[in-house]
Design an enzyme around this catalytic site. Structure first.
Site, PDB file in Angstrom:
ATOM      1  N   GLU A  37       0.813  -1.219   0.000  1.00 20.26           N
ATOM      2  CA  GLU A  37       0.000   0.000   0.000  1.00 20.26           C
ATOM      3  C   GLU A  37       0.846   1.268   0.000  1.00 20.26           C
ATOM      4  O   GLU A  37       0.512   2.245  -0.670  1.00 20.26           O
ATOM      5  CB  GLU A  37      -0.915  -0.013   1.232  1.00 20.26           C
ATOM      6  CG  GLU A  37      -1.885   1.140   1.296  1.00 20.26           C
ATOM      7  CD  GLU A  37      -2.821   1.028   2.485  1.00 20.26           C
ATOM      8  OE1 GLU A  37      -3.323   2.070   2.919  1.00 20.26           O
ATOM      9  OE2 GLU A  37      -3.036  -0.099   2.969  1.00 20.26           O
ATOM     10  N   ASP A  38       1.976   1.273   0.725  1.00 21.10           N
ATOM     11  CA  ASP A  38       2.707   2.515   0.968  1.00 21.10           C
ATOM     12  C   ASP A  38       4.112   2.569   0.378  1.00 21.10           C
ATOM     13  O   ASP A  38       4.821   3.556   0.571  1.00 21.10           O
ATOM     14  CB  ASP A  38       2.801   2.772   2.486  1.00 21.10           C
ATOM     15  CG  ASP A  38       1.448   3.046   3.108  1.00 21.10           C
ATOM     16  OD1 ASP A  38       0.575   3.572   2.395  1.00 21.10           O
ATOM     17  OD2 ASP A  38       1.254   2.720   4.291  1.00 21.10           O
TER      18      ASP A  38
END
Length: 732
Positions: free
Chosen positions: A76-77
């Site tokens: 996600e990051d």
């Protein structure tokens, strides 16, 4: 920040066979992937997944779960992809990390919809592998512990989501320690003043009663030991949120609470649980209504314990839980208490399906929630299903049904089977006939009375039920019923148009025309016609390409008080509602989507016309209604309708009408008007009263009557009253 070797040591303490190389590799990969990223606190971002992994080591989880915790934010990051995770760590860990990754670039208009879709994705991943849930709860717990660095608005939003979804989810999975911490952390953010006041009062009570707690622990331990029962007795202060919630629910002040402290006796066996209970109840008086046996009847989340409250030393109420060591471990850690890291037990989720009622319940619930709801409804139903205060009821055959607090027999019916709920018409609670909206209590025996076929569900049911399953089923049933009404209306319109055009209607003919109408089924066509989304003439033309529509316009015939139809150059008048092909109207409780003119209604005996309103069905107007003028240039919306009212002497149907009454302004005049209506078996639905002059009052009364003859009789008797100056029907 925890070092690499410290993490390995924590896992090795409970799992000597841990794969140290895998843990080390994940540690290094996650640290490099997050690189220079910082948290809102200014700490390196990698400190967060590391703390999540540390929380999971306290739950003694397997290597794959610890690795997934370290990697849970990488997809996600960071620049990491699912393919990278699969290649380096294997598809099992890749699947866990993917399940913890929020959906990106959601094309949804509201934050609630985005939240719901991310929650749906998470729950579906949890249903496939329970370890996703454990990582997510640990992730949320650490985020809540460090929430103070976030902006105020974001803090509040995250705290609300935590207390609405994640704390109840932890409770449903039996993870009570984690639930309590999540609740208190959320409570601190959402109600800071209440949190401070209650915490301060709890600290004062703790300082004042520290010797009393020790005395109760010693006396309980000694009493049990005297009967040969070895027990570990500990006292604990209740959490601030649970105290506040009880004060809110029961409208109590802090001084009125008598169970701020709870005591727990941990014994060796189930037999010792009941022996200890006997010792306690023969030593101190029982507080009536405060005994619960969750050992013989476990909660849905596998919680087992005996609860009782007695008047103990110094006449203090003592709330006591009695359980075994195994029960205590499950009560504290829930599904995480199962040995997920053991070999030869199959996958963790397969193991839990066999061993955990809580996880089996969660999978069934997710299956129900995942079908047929829009995002907002999904979020609403999920919150309802996760509500953890429960009552336990029984069917006549002894089947135990767990329901949320405030549940009704309607919820019970849907919990048994959706078809039972859809056919429910009544119930018996503990052998006595009771309303379907009765609030159920622990131990109630509920018998559902059903109709033979499908039953029209009252719209009010949706607002009184307490379970997401019941609410979703009611909405589906009502949508299906409304769709069926529109389809039936569309069917009649198309058939009658075919009759007027002297064309034969058949399902086979229409089925062949579906591609031209861009509809998947005949029912879709009829429903679209009924909603005015598709013109009936287009349907006939799709079946018969040579069909030519006669364009018609509505024109008034004031001297006759009704409307006609003009076709071509000649004017042809007809009385609406008397043709052989007119659509029969039975009232609002029919198989058609029917409503009546909003300003005056219509009653049997009136000559009537129907006006199609897109998305709302047919509105029935008396032919003399002045409101019809606004539809003069919209002939495609006019329907030829007629009354088709069954005469049922035992249950006659009422219809809406409006009257205007001018009465003398004197004491008792309103009562006399109401009495005339009541004496004639009329029903007042609404009443507006205004003063037209010092001597007279104007009343506008919405009535329910059987037919025009009934309405005329009421008006005649009102006119005969000395206090009535005028009484007339209002047609809007």
């Amino acid at each position: 920040m925890m070092r690499q070797y410290e993490l390995v040591d924590r896992v090795r303490k409970y799992n000597p066979n841990t794969d140290e190389d895998l843990l080390n590799q994940a540690y290094v990969y996650a640290m490099k992937a997050h690189g220079e990223q910082k948290r809102a606190s200014g700490d390196p971002y990698f400190s967060h997944p590391l703390e999540v992994a540390a929380i999971l080591t306290d739950l003694k989880l397997d290597d794959s779960t610890i690795v997934a915790a370290l990697l849970h934010d990488t997809i996600e990051d960071t620049d990491a992809t699912r393919t990278d995770i699969d290649r380096i760590f294997g598809p099992d860990i890749g699947h866990l990390v993917e399940g913890l990754t929020k959906l990106k670039k959601l094309e949804l208009v509201s934050r609630e919809a985005k939240q719901a879709e991310n929650l749906r994705k998470l729950l579906l991943a949890i249903a496939e592998d329970v370890r996703v849930l454990l990582v997510k709860l640990a992730d949320r717990l650490h985020n809540m512990r460090t929430l103070g660095y976030m902006p105020a608005e974001k803090r509040k939003r995250i705290a609300e989501e935590t207390i609405d979804i994640y704390a109840p989810l932890a409770a449903r999975m039996g993870m009570h320690e984690m639930r309590s911490e999540l609740e208190d952390l959320s409570f601190r953010v959402l109600h800071p003043d209440a949190f401070q006041v209650i915490s301060a009062r709890l600290d004062q009570v703790a300082a004042k009663n520290s010797d009393l707690i020790a005395e109760i622990e010693q006396q309980l331990t000694a009493k049990l030991a005297g009967r040969g029962i070895e027990a570990s007795v500990t006292g604990r202060r209740k959490h601030a949120y649970s105290v506040w919630r009880k004060m809110e629910r029961k409208a109590l002040g802090f001084e009125q609470l008598s169970d701020i402290y709870g005591f727990r006796a941990i014994v060796a066996t189930v037999a010792d649980c009941y022996a200890a209970l006997g010792v306690v109840h023969t030593t101190w008086p029982l507080v009536p209504g405060r005994f619960k046996d969750y050992v013989s009847t476990p909660k849905q989340n596998d919680y087992r314990s005996i609860h009782t409250t007695v008047i103990g030393p110094r006449n203090q109420r003592v709330e006591l839980q009695i359980r075994t060591h195994e029960m205590d471990e499950i009560a504290e850690y829930g599904i995480a208490a199962h040995a997920l890291y053991k070999d030869d037990l199959g996958s963790p989720s397969e193991t839990l399906v066999r061993e955990s009622n809580a996880y089996a319940w969660l999978r069934r619930t997710i299956e129900l929630l995942a079908v047929g709801s829009n995002p907002e409804e999904f979020l609403e139903h999920t919150k309802l299903e996760l509500f953890h205060d429960q009552v336990f009821c029984f069917s006549p055959k002894g089947k135990l049904i767990a329901l949320p607090r405030n549940a009704t027999p309607i919820d019970f019916a849907y919990a048994v089977h959706t078809d039972i709920g859809n056919r429910a018409v009544g119930c018996k609670v503990n052998g006595k006939i009771a309303p379907l909206i009765t609030e159920l209590h622990n131990g109630d025996e509920v018998e559902i009375l059903t109709a033979r076929g499908p039953n029209a569900l009252p719209m009010a049911w949706e607002s009184v039920v307490a379970t997401g399953k019941a609410r979703a089923a009611i909405r589906r049933a009502n949508r299906a019923a409304v769709r069926a009404q529109y389809a039936e209306l569309g069917h009649r319109i198309v058939e009658r148009l075919c009759q007027r055009a002297k064309r034969e209607y058949s399902d086979e003919k229409l089925n062949g025309a579906l591609p031209r109408l861009a509809r998947a089924s005949i029912e879709d066509v009829f429903a679209s016609v009924g909603r005015s989304e598709l013109k009936a003439s287009d349907v006939v033309r799709a079946m018969y390409p040579d069909y030519k529509e006669e364009r018609a316009t509505a024109v008034p015939k004031p001297e006759k008080g009704w409307f006609g139809l003009k076709t071509g150059k000649a004017v042809k008048f007809k009385v609406p509602g008397v043709g052989d092909d007119a659509i029969p109207i039975r009232g609002i409780n029919s198989d058609l989507p029917v409503r009546f003119a909003p300003n005056g209604g219509a009653v049997p005996g009136d000559r009537i016309v129907g006006i199609m309103t897109p998305g709302e069905g047919i509105t029935i107007y008396p032919i003399q209604s002045p409101a019809l003028v606004e539809f003069e240039e919209m002939p495609e919306r006019w329907l030829d309708v007629r009354w088709d009212v069954d005469v049922d002497e035992s249950n006659p149907q009422r219809f809406p009408a409006r009257i205007a009454v001018q009465s003398v302004n004197e004491p008792g005049s309103l009562a006399q008007v109401a009495q005339v209506i009541a004496d004639n078996d009329g029903n007042i639905d609404n009443l507006k009263m205004s003063r037209s002059s010092p001597d007279f009052s104007d009343l506008v009364i919405d009535l329910e009557v059987y037919d025009l003859k009934h309405l005329t009789a009421i008006i005649s008797q009102l006119r005969a009253k000395p206090i009535v100056a005028k009484a007339d029907r209002v047609v809007g």
